[in-house]
Design a protein around this motif. Sequence first.
Motif, short mmCIF file in Angstrom:
data_model
loop_
_atom_site.label_atom_id
_atom_site.label_comp_id
_atom_site.label_asym_id
_atom_site.label_seq_id
_atom_site.Cartn_x
_atom_site.Cartn_y
_atom_site.Cartn_z
N GLU A 49 53.57 40.92 17.87
CA GLU A 49 54.09 41.47 16.61
C GLU A 49 53.00 42.27 15.91
O GLU A 49 51.97 41.72 15.51
CB GLU A 49 54.57 40.34 15.70
N GLY A 90 67.52 47.40 18.38
CA GLY A 90 67.18 47.96 19.68
C GLY A 90 68.40 48.67 20.26
O GLY A 90 69.47 48.70 19.64
N THR A 107 55.87 48.16 8.13
CA THR A 107 56.81 49.20 8.53
C THR A 107 56.46 50.48 7.76
O THR A 107 56.18 50.43 6.56
CB THR A 107 58.25 48.78 8.18
N MET A 131 58.66 47.11 13.28
CA MET A 131 59.94 46.74 12.67
C MET A 131 60.51 45.47 13.30
O MET A 131 61.72 45.34 13.47
CB MET A 131 60.94 47.90 12.80
N THR A 132 59.66 44.52 13.66
CA THR A 132 60.14 43.33 14.36
C THR A 132 61.23 42.60 13.59
O THR A 132 62.21 42.13 14.17
CB THR A 132 58.97 42.38 14.65
N GLY A 133 61.07 42.46 12.29
CA GLY A 133 62.05 41.72 11.50
C GLY A 133 63.34 42.46 11.22
O GLY A 133 64.31 41.85 10.77
N TRP A 134 63.37 43.75 11.50
CA TRP A 134 64.59 44.53 11.27
C TRP A 134 65.63 44.27 12.36
O TRP A 134 66.81 44.54 12.16
CB TRP A 134 64.27 46.02 11.22
N ARG A 135 65.20 43.78 13.52
CA ARG A 135 66.07 43.43 14.65
C ARG A 135 66.98 44.60 15.05
O ARG A 135 68.18 44.60 14.79
CB ARG A 135 66.92 42.18 14.34
N SER A 195 61.05 47.68 17.28
CA SER A 195 60.18 46.59 16.84
C SER A 195 58.70 46.88 17.00
O SER A 195 57.91 46.64 16.08
CB SER A 195 60.52 45.31 17.61
N LYS A 196 58.29 47.37 18.15
CA LYS A 196 56.87 47.46 18.47
C LYS A 196 56.22 48.72 17.91
O LYS A 196 55.28 48.65 17.11
CB LYS A 196 56.67 47.40 19.99
N GLY A 200 68.21 44.11 18.35
CA GLY A 200 66.96 43.99 19.09
C GLY A 200 67.13 44.32 20.56
O GLY A 200 68.20 44.14 21.15
N SER A 241 69.42 48.10 8.70
CA SER A 241 68.44 48.38 9.74
C SER A 241 68.74 49.69 10.45
O SER A 241 67.83 50.43 10.84
CB SER A 241 68.41 47.24 10.75
#
Length: 480
Positions: free
Chosen positions: A113, A321, A118, A315-319, A310-311, A172, A348
Amino acid sequence: MAASLWSSTSGIDRPITPQALRPISGSQSPGSLSFPAYYRHLSLKLLETPGDVCQSRIGAVLKPTVGNEEMDVDFSLSPRVNSVKPSKTVAITDQAAALLQAGIPVIRLAAGEPDFDTPAAVAEAGINAIREGYTRYTPNAGTMELRTAICNKLKEENGLTYATDEILVSNGAKQSILQAVLAVCSPGDEVIIPAPYWVSYPEMARLADATPVILQTSISDNFLLDPKLLESKLTEKSRLLILCSPSNPTGSVYPKSLLDEIARIVAKHPRLLVLSDEIYEHIIYAPATHTSFASLPGMWKRTLTVNGFSKAFAMTGWRLGYIAGPKHFVSAFNKIQSQFTSGASSISQKAGVAALGLGYAGGEAVSMMVKAFRERRDYLIKSFGEMEGVRLSEPQGAFYLFIDFSSYYGAKVDGFGLINDSDSLCRYLLDKAQVALVPGGAFGDDSCIRISYAASLTTLQAAVERIKKALIQLSPAVPV
């Protein structure tokens, strides 16, 4: 109805209380914190044998009362669930957080993470979505605005042409991968996975009642798949080959010439599809370059390209992909998602549009993060390269270092015991150095340990000093 929270390891039941997480007082030296031996044992046994509830479990025993009689409840689970191991990276990250809350100053280098915020323009787009009332369901496949932006990105940056109905936005990249595996694999099919691998790939195959076929790679080859080994392992049952470049956990990047060789082999097997996990594509260090597998001759029609926010965009918490591929497959993924989670967060998705609007490869915001990651990588390569009994391969992308510490296996430590694998070495480093790392066994290579350098340089410097001091107490069991 009564409930009790308990733990069991090796047949010994103990309650889990806040006291169980507190440092041991008494004779410990200043600056060295420890915690109960049974807690260390518990945490890793939980990760090793999740399906064997007789050996290791945490659970609530519920006994409903009918009249004056207690009735036991059937707690059995499906064989599919019992065959799946929990994510060790998630478990170790949660354990490290619990130790921090208990007052133990653990340095957490387990989670993948980024430590950056962000980008401001992306966060503001999400805030504006809330302010403007953009808080309702979106189409299951994702908003037309975001899917159009993804199509443009894939065209401009990857040389891939997709229509909007060949894109599925999910909660994600992890969800995108699982839905793809579930949709294309049948019971008995084989999923080909080069090792070291991301911890979830084999478990996703098992959830689909498919068989993970692991192909080992070597640190001397920068953990890249040998095409000859791939060709020798393919059968009529081979359904899906998973490639991850840049790689989690090794940071290796597949050069185009090697991908061309792999593509020629794939082309000989009509049933074989390729899932190309490109979530780290923008975190790459020159002169390495990224090549999308679907851009190779003849591979578009059999490649499922996964990416996300995310990477690279922190934006990992935005979920958020997505997956791109031929409409036939994407429609199937869409159907699963419609009965699973439905569409991704509307907020998101607005932020995702803003992220793709930052410029080519994320623009200046992403380039600044990559510059910091490279500086951290270089520091760790130099620091660990100077240590006795250590082998490493220089990562060309992502933000992980996968280090071979196996020369220390066989060492015995007073008050701790035998270090005989990556699991026990990670327990030792967590206990003696208070640094949380992930055992390489979770990634299919027990000789190594994964270090995430998605943390500040100051934090990494402190972690290296702690690890060095802990390893000085050991001597490599195998001469280097």
